[in-house]
Scaffold this motif. Structure first.
Motif, PDB file in Angstrom:
ATOM      1  N   ASP A  69       0.844  -1.191   0.000  1.00 21.68           N
ATOM      2  CA  ASP A  69       0.000   0.000   0.000  1.00 21.68           C
ATOM      3  C   ASP A  69       0.881   1.243   0.000  1.00 21.68           C
ATOM      4  O   ASP A  69       1.869   1.319   0.743  1.00 21.68           O
ATOM      5  CB  ASP A  69      -0.905   0.013   1.232  1.00 21.68           C
ATOM      6  CG  ASP A  69      -2.196  -0.756   0.997  1.00 21.68           C
ATOM      7  OD1 ASP A  69      -2.302  -1.418  -0.045  1.00 21.68           O
ATOM      8  OD2 ASP A  69      -3.099  -0.694   1.862  1.00 21.68           O
ATOM      9  N   THR A  95      -8.785   7.676  -2.422  1.00 22.16           N
ATOM     10  CA  THR A  95      -9.176   6.273  -2.249  1.00 22.16           C
ATOM     11  C   THR A  95      -9.176   5.914  -0.764  1.00 22.16           C
ATOM     12  O   THR A  95      -8.292   6.347  -0.025  1.00 22.16           O
ATOM     13  CB  THR A  95      -8.178   5.354  -2.990  1.00 22.16           C
ATOM     14  OG1 THR A  95      -8.116   5.751  -4.358  1.00 22.16           O
ATOM     15  CG2 THR A  95      -8.613   3.895  -2.901  1.00 22.16           C
ATOM     16  N   PRO A  96     -10.158   5.129  -0.298  1.00 19.69           N
ATOM     17  CA  PRO A  96     -10.145   4.687   1.104  1.00 19.69           C
ATOM     18  C   PRO A  96      -8.837   3.992   1.437  1.00 19.69           C
ATOM     19  O   PRO A  96      -8.396   3.106   0.706  1.00 19.69           O
ATOM     20  CB  PRO A  96     -11.334   3.722   1.172  1.00 19.69           C
ATOM     21  CG  PRO A  96     -12.251   4.171   0.078  1.00 19.69           C
ATOM     22  CD  PRO A  96     -11.347   4.643  -1.020  1.00 19.69           C
ATOM     23  N   MET A  97      -8.203   4.397   2.536  1.00 14.75           N
ATOM     24  CA  MET A  97      -6.893   3.866   2.901  1.00 14.75           C
ATOM     25  C   MET A  97      -7.035   2.854   4.035  1.00 14.75           C
ATOM     26  O   MET A  97      -7.530   3.177   5.106  1.00 14.75           O
ATOM     27  CB  MET A  97      -5.942   5.008   3.292  1.00 14.75           C
ATOM     28  CG  MET A  97      -5.571   5.889   2.123  1.00 14.75           C
ATOM     29  SD  MET A  97      -4.443   7.259   2.552  1.00 14.75           S
ATOM     30  CE  MET A  97      -5.608   8.452   3.209  1.00 14.75           C
ATOM     31  N   ARG A  98      -6.597   1.641   3.770  1.00 18.47           N
ATOM     32  CA  ARG A  98      -6.718   0.568   4.744  1.00 18.47           C
ATOM     33  C   ARG A  98      -5.860   0.834   5.973  1.00 18.47           C
ATOM     34  O   ARG A  98      -4.710   1.246   5.863  1.00 18.47           O
ATOM     35  CB  ARG A  98      -6.303  -0.766   4.115  1.00 18.47           C
ATOM     36  CG  ARG A  98      -6.353  -1.945   5.082  1.00 18.47           C
ATOM     37  CD  ARG A  98      -6.035  -3.243   4.377  1.00 18.47           C
ATOM     38  NE  ARG A  98      -5.978  -4.357   5.313  1.00 18.47           N
ATOM     39  CZ  ARG A  98      -5.750  -5.623   4.975  1.00 18.47           C
ATOM     40  NH1 ARG A  98      -5.574  -5.924   3.693  1.00 18.47           N
ATOM     41  NH2 ARG A  98      -5.706  -6.568   5.883  1.00 18.47           N
ATOM     42  N   ARG A  99      -6.413   0.561   7.144  1.00 25.86           N
ATOM     43  CA  ARG A  99      -5.671   0.722   8.394  1.00 25.86           C
ATOM     44  C   ARG A  99      -5.056  -0.620   8.774  1.00 25.86           C
ATOM     45  O   ARG A  99      -5.688  -1.477   9.378  1.00 25.86           O
ATOM     46  CB  ARG A  99      -6.599   1.225   9.493  1.00 25.86           C
ATOM     47  CG  ARG A  99      -5.879   1.762  10.718  1.00 25.86           C
ATOM     48  CD  ARG A  99      -6.849   2.448  11.657  1.00 25.86           C
ATOM     49  NE  ARG A  99      -6.189   2.976  12.846  1.00 25.86           N
ATOM     50  CZ  ARG A  99      -5.535   4.124  12.902  1.00 25.86           C
ATOM     51  NH1 ARG A  99      -5.458   4.870  11.802  1.00 25.86           N
ATOM     52  NH2 ARG A  99      -4.959   4.531  14.013  1.00 25.86           N
ATOM     53  N   TRP A 100      -3.794  -0.832   8.420  1.00 32.91           N
ATOM     54  CA  TRP A 100      -3.120  -2.100   8.635  1.00 32.91           C
ATOM     55  C   TRP A 100      -2.755  -2.314  10.096  1.00 32.91           C
ATOM     56  O   TRP A 100      -2.756  -3.441  10.592  1.00 32.91           O
ATOM     57  CB  TRP A 100      -1.837  -2.150   7.800  1.00 32.91           C
ATOM     58  CG  TRP A 100      -2.067  -2.298   6.340  1.00 32.91           C
ATOM     59  CD1 TRP A 100      -2.260  -1.293   5.426  1.00 32.91           C
ATOM     60  CD2 TRP A 100      -2.146  -3.526   5.594  1.00 32.91           C
ATOM     61  NE1 TRP A 100      -2.442  -1.811   4.167  1.00 32.91           N
ATOM     62  CE2 TRP A 100      -2.372  -3.177   4.242  1.00 32.91           C
ATOM     63  CE3 TRP A 100      -2.025  -4.861   5.940  1.00 32.91           C
ATOM     64  CZ2 TRP A 100      -2.491  -4.131   3.240  1.00 32.91           C
ATOM     65  CZ3 TRP A 100      -2.137  -5.817   4.950  1.00 32.91           C
ATOM     66  CH2 TRP A 100      -2.375  -5.454   3.616  1.00 32.91           C
ATOM     67  N   THR A 143      -0.974   3.161  11.375  1.00 35.41           N
ATOM     68  CA  THR A 143      -1.187   3.484   9.964  1.00 35.41           C
ATOM     69  C   THR A 143      -1.741   4.895   9.840  1.00 35.41           C
ATOM     70  O   THR A 143      -2.662   5.272  10.575  1.00 35.41           O
ATOM     71  CB  THR A 143      -2.170   2.501   9.308  1.00 35.41           C
ATOM     72  OG1 THR A 143      -1.661   1.175   9.437  1.00 35.41           O
ATOM     73  CG2 THR A 143      -2.345   2.813   7.827  1.00 35.41           C
TER      74      THR A 143
END
Length: 257
Positions: free
Chosen positions: A139, A164-169, A173
């Motif tokens: 990402d 874009t929606p950003m994934r919270r890993w 993050t």
């Protein structure tokens, strides 16, 4: 009629390629039933595809267990394509020297078809081994490599990422302030991502430029946060930046300073 035949052919090829990709991503040979179940297809259908792939050397079957695995031809093709990524061949020696100098794992990445892809990984000399394989997608917002590309890549890349929606890993993050973080990376020439993708793991990345002064890749050392602090150790920073510059010079880059 012609359109239907074309659609069926495309669907058949799609299933065969998905089966091949599934085998490539598994760590051990698999029985026919397992592959068919994963593809939501009948064993007879998957068997026909595997026989064809086997004929071309892309799939192999263990004569004792009957289980299927990827074939050596896939490795040959992969190495042939890999050789076309100049940044990898130019960088290899420097990556090994960087690993030896820091003791940490080293990775090199490049944007391929709009995705940030790991091209190579050299394991470090610590007790920790990373399972990241060449071909892994990272990402942009949650990795040191990604921040480097957002800072030195085309402006549209950052705009697309922000939209874009950003994934919270992981807990750290970045949820906001990415634009400011990228501006800082552009100013100082390197990026870190402590606890942002995996807790207790950090990476220190720097850009690699080509003869046009365009970003051609990114390199990073990767390790536990106890070994790669944030901000990074002065020696580690010096070694990573020096390696990135050496690889850049190998690609024809010349510093304007």
């Amino acid at each position: 009629m012609t359109h239907n035949r074309k659609s069926a052919g495309t669907s058949t090829l799609d299933l065969a390629l998905r089966a091949l990709e599934f085998l490539a991503n598994e760590s051990h040979p698999l029985p026919l039933a397992h592959i068919a179940n994963a593809m939501s297809a009948s064993k007879a259908t998957i068997y026909r595809h595997l026989v064809t792939l086997q004929r071309y050397g892309l799939v192999s079957q263990d004569p004792d267990t009957g289980r299927y695995d990827v074939g050596v031809k896939l490795l040959i093709l992969g190495e042939a394509v890999r050789a076309r990524f100049d940044v990898v061949s130019v960088a290899r020696g420097e990556l090994i020297r960087l690993r030896d100098a820091t003791g940490q794992a080293v990775t090199i990445c490049r944007m391929v078809d709009g995705e940030l892809i790991v091209l190579d990984l050299i394991q470090g000399r610590t007790v920790i081994e990373f399972g990241t394989r060449p071909g892994t997608c990272l990402d942009l917002h949650a990795s040191a490599h990604g921040k480097v590309w957002l800072a030195f890549g085309p402006p549209a890349l950052l705009q697309k990422t922000l939209a874009t929606p950003m994934r919270r890993w992981a807990p750290n993050t970045i949820a906001g302030g990415l634009r400011e973080e990228v501006a800082l990376v552009r100013q100082r020439g390197w990026a870190v991502a402590a606890d942002e993708m995996i807790t207790a793991v950090n990476a220190l990345a720097a850009p690699v430029f080509d003869h046009r002064n365009h970003i051609a890749g990114s390199i990073a050392i990767v390790g536990a946060t106890q070994f790669i602090p944030s901000p990074p150790d002065a020696m580690q920073l010096e070694k990573v930046l020096a390696a990135a510059q050496a690889i850049s010079r190998g690609l024809g880059w010349r510093s304007s300073r």
